[in-house]
Design a protein around this motif. Structure first.
Motif, PDB file in Angstrom:
ATOM      1  N   GLY A   1       0.809  -1.214   0.000  1.00 21.60           N
ATOM      2  CA  GLY A   1       0.000   0.000   0.000  1.00 21.60           C
ATOM      3  C   GLY A   1       0.841   1.262   0.000  1.00 21.60           C
ATOM      4  O   GLY A   1       0.543   2.229  -0.709  1.00 21.60           O
ATOM      5  N   ARG A   2       1.912   1.266   0.806  1.00 22.71           N
ATOM      6  CA  ARG A   2       2.769   2.449   0.859  1.00 22.71           C
ATOM      7  C   ARG A   2       3.479   2.682  -0.476  1.00 22.71           C
ATOM      8  O   ARG A   2       3.556   3.817  -0.963  1.00 22.71           O
ATOM      9  N   PHE A   3       3.994   1.591  -1.055  1.00 23.89           N
ATOM     10  CA  PHE A   3       4.695   1.743  -2.334  1.00 23.89           C
ATOM     11  C   PHE A   3       3.755   2.220  -3.431  1.00 23.89           C
ATOM     12  O   PHE A   3       4.055   3.175  -4.157  1.00 23.89           O
ATOM     13  N   LEU A   4       2.609   1.539  -3.568  1.00 17.35           N
ATOM     14  CA  LEU A   4       1.685   1.906  -4.631  1.00 17.35           C
ATOM     15  C   LEU A   4       1.080   3.289  -4.394  1.00 17.35           C
ATOM     16  O   LEU A   4       0.799   4.016  -5.351  1.00 17.35           O
ATOM     17  N   GLY A   5       0.891   3.663  -3.133  1.00 13.08           N
ATOM     18  CA  GLY A   5       0.387   5.007  -2.848  1.00 13.08           C
ATOM     19  C   GLY A   5       1.366   6.073  -3.298  1.00 13.08           C
ATOM     20  O   GLY A   5       0.992   7.075  -3.922  1.00 13.08           O
ATOM     21  N   TYR A   6       2.634   5.856  -2.971  1.00  9.59           N
ATOM     22  CA  TYR A   6       3.668   6.795  -3.413  1.00  9.59           C
ATOM     23  C   TYR A   6       3.747   6.841  -4.932  1.00  9.59           C
ATOM     24  O   TYR A   6       3.806   7.915  -5.540  1.00  9.59           O
ATOM     25  N   LEU A   7       3.744   5.642  -5.546  1.00  8.08           N
ATOM     26  CA  LEU A   7       3.846   5.572  -7.003  1.00  8.08           C
ATOM     27  C   LEU A   7       2.645   6.238  -7.671  1.00  8.08           C
ATOM     28  O   LEU A   7       2.782   6.989  -8.644  1.00  8.08           O
ATOM     29  N   GLY A   8       1.444   5.965  -7.164  1.00 10.55           N
ATOM     30  CA  GLY A   8       0.236   6.543  -7.760  1.00 10.55           C
ATOM     31  C   GLY A   8       0.227   8.057  -7.691  1.00 10.55           C
ATOM     32  O   GLY A   8      -0.107   8.736  -8.670  1.00 10.55           O
ATOM     33  N   ASP A   9       0.608   8.604  -6.529  1.00  8.80           N
ATOM     34  CA  ASP A   9       0.663  10.060  -6.391  1.00  8.80           C
ATOM     35  C   ASP A   9       1.673  10.654  -7.368  1.00  8.80           C
ATOM     36  O   ASP A   9       1.424  11.697  -7.985  1.00  8.80           O
ATOM     37  N   ASP A  10       2.821   9.990  -7.489  1.00  8.01           N
ATOM     38  CA  ASP A  10       3.856  10.479  -8.400  1.00  8.01           C
ATOM     39  C   ASP A  10       3.376  10.429  -9.850  1.00  8.01           C
ATOM     40  O   ASP A  10       3.653  11.340 -10.642  1.00  8.01           O
ATOM     41  N   MET A  11       2.650   9.357 -10.204  1.00  6.20           N
ATOM     42  CA  MET A  11       2.128   9.232 -11.566  1.00  6.20           C
ATOM     43  C   MET A  11       1.128  10.342 -11.873  1.00  6.20           C
ATOM     44  O   MET A  11       1.139  10.917 -12.966  1.00  6.20           O
ATOM     45  N   VAL A  12       0.254  10.641 -10.926  1.00  6.27           N
ATOM     46  CA  VAL A  12      -0.733  11.704 -11.138  1.00  6.27           C
ATOM     47  C   VAL A  12      -0.039  13.044 -11.328  1.00  6.27           C
ATOM     48  O   VAL A  12      -0.386  13.828 -12.222  1.00  6.27           O
ATOM     49  N   GLN A  13       0.974  13.319 -10.503  1.00  6.69           N
ATOM     50  CA  GLN A  13       1.705  14.580 -10.629  1.00  6.69           C
ATOM     51  C   GLN A  13       2.435  14.669 -11.968  1.00  6.69           C
ATOM     52  O   GLN A  13       2.460  15.724 -12.610  1.00  6.69           O
ATOM     53  N   THR A  14       3.010  13.546 -12.396  1.00  4.75           N
ATOM     54  CA  THR A  14       3.689  13.517 -13.693  1.00  4.75           C
ATOM     55  C   THR A  14       2.709  13.784 -14.827  1.00  4.75           C
ATOM     56  O   THR A  14       3.005  14.543 -15.762  1.00  4.75           O
ATOM     57  N   ALA A  15       1.531  13.168 -14.749  1.00  2.27           N
ATOM     58  CA  ALA A  15       0.512  13.384 -15.773  1.00  2.27           C
ATOM     59  C   ALA A  15       0.084  14.851 -15.811  1.00  2.27           C
ATOM     60  O   ALA A  15      -0.110  15.426 -16.885  1.00  2.27           O
ATOM     61  N   GLU A  16      -0.060  15.451 -14.641  1.00  2.32           N
ATOM     62  CA  GLU A  16      -0.475  16.862 -14.592  1.00  2.32           C
ATOM     63  C   GLU A  16       0.600  17.767 -15.188  1.00  2.32           C
ATOM     64  O   GLU A  16       0.288  18.728 -15.900  1.00  2.32           O
ATOM     65  N   ARG A  17       1.865  17.464 -14.870  1.00  4.24           N
ATOM     66  CA  ARG A  17       2.946  18.277 -15.448  1.00  4.24           C
ATOM     67  C   ARG A  17       2.970  18.137 -16.960  1.00  4.24           C
ATOM     68  O   ARG A  17       3.168  19.112 -17.693  1.00  4.24           O
ATOM     69  N   TRP A  18       2.785  16.888 -17.465  1.00  7.68           N
ATOM     70  CA  TRP A  18       2.775  16.679 -18.909  1.00  7.68           C
ATOM     71  C   TRP A  18       1.624  17.438 -19.554  1.00  7.68           C
ATOM     72  O   TRP A  18       1.769  18.006 -20.638  1.00  7.68           O
ATOM     73  N   TRP A  19       0.462  17.469 -18.895  1.00  9.06           N
ATOM     74  CA  TRP A  19      -0.676  18.155 -19.483  1.00  9.06           C
ATOM     75  C   TRP A  19      -0.385  19.646 -19.654  1.00  9.06           C
ATOM     76  O   TRP A  19      -0.770  20.252 -20.646  1.00  9.06           O
TER      77      TRP A  19
END
Length: 262
Positions: free
Chosen positions: A212-230
């Motif tokens: 849960g901790r790993f995927l939570g960190y990864l998911g948050d990072d993925m969302v932030q990356t997607a927002e920056r790309w947008w």
């Protein structure tokens, strides 16, 4: 340079480089070939862990013989009228398809996605895909269903005709990546909930807690990356610039600038 033009000695050098755990770029530099040639060669001949020079050479010669014996059944290559080399385009399509298959995408689905991506219009009908790939309509239907689930294409009605077109939008990878990020966050929540149910101090609970901790960190990072790309994507479209040039908002230096917030 297409992989079919590699010599047996080149393939032996590639195998030796992979055994030394060299990157594709370093292997390509030693051979004086484009990095893309090496990556496609390895991808369609067993991947980094299964590449063998003799098998790769035999497979390439076999493909060449099949093309010479029976050129008509071969999948069509759309050069788009830009003076492209059909053989180079075919190698590109085969290499990209092989890489997609290695990520777990079913082969026919990978061929459909590659075909749509390498078509200048970015859209084809089911009938056009059947004709180009020489597979059954049922195979196309299954492939399209899979790609829709992954948010990698969309359907639209062909104007004036009773048929659908399958379309690759310019922001397709943003939407697919964001959907993957959202699923990762959901898995993280489920794992954390499972840890509570099993008890965080138990071996199974601790295992789920780490998940849960790993995927939570990864998911948050993925969302932030997607927002920056947008932000980069919108800036690129607003400026009306072409992809790939120096100063392009999509260029890697601009990605760094946006990431750093400068």
């Amino acid at each position: 340079m297409p992989g079919g033009r590699l010599t047996y000695e080149d393939r032996q050098s590639i195998a030796a480089g992979l055994a030394e755990r060299l990157g594709y770029a370093e292997i390509a530099r030693r051979l004086g070939r484009p990095t893309s040639t090496i990556s496609r060669e390895v991808a369609r001949n067993g991947g980094p862990g299964g590449y063998r020079a003799d098998r790769a050479h035999q497979a390439t010669e076999g493909r060449a013989r099949r093309r010479r014996r029976a050129p008509s059944p071969a999948p069509q290559v759309a050069t788009g009228g830009y003076g492209r080399d059909p053989e180079a385009v075919r190698d590109l399509e085969e290499g990209l398809t092989a890489l997609l298959v290695q990520t777990g995408v079913p082969r026919t689905t990978a061929r459909v996605l590659t075909c749509l991506y390498t078509t200048d219009s970015g859209s084809l009908t089911a009938a056009e895909l059947v004709q180009r790939l020489r597979v059954s309509p049922a195979s196309i239907s299954m492939a399209v269903g899979y790609l829709e689930e992954q948010a990698l294409l969309r359907r639209e009605r062909d104007p004036g005709r009773r048929r659908e077109r399958y379309v690759i939008d310019d922001d397709v990878w943003y939407r697919a990546f964001l959907a993957s990020a959202q699923m990762t966050v959901m898995l993280a929540d489920a794992a954390r909930g499972g840890a509570d149910v099993l008890g965080a101090a138990t071996p199974a609970g601790a295992r789920l807690g780490d998940m849960g901790r790993f995927l939570g960190y990864l998911g948050d990072d993925m969302v932030q990356t997607a927002e920056r790309w947008w932000q980069i994507f919108v800036a690129h479209r607003t400026a009306g610039r072409r992809y790939g040039g120096a100063g392009d908002p999509c260029h890697v230096t601009d990605v760094t600038r946006v990431t750093d917030g400068t």
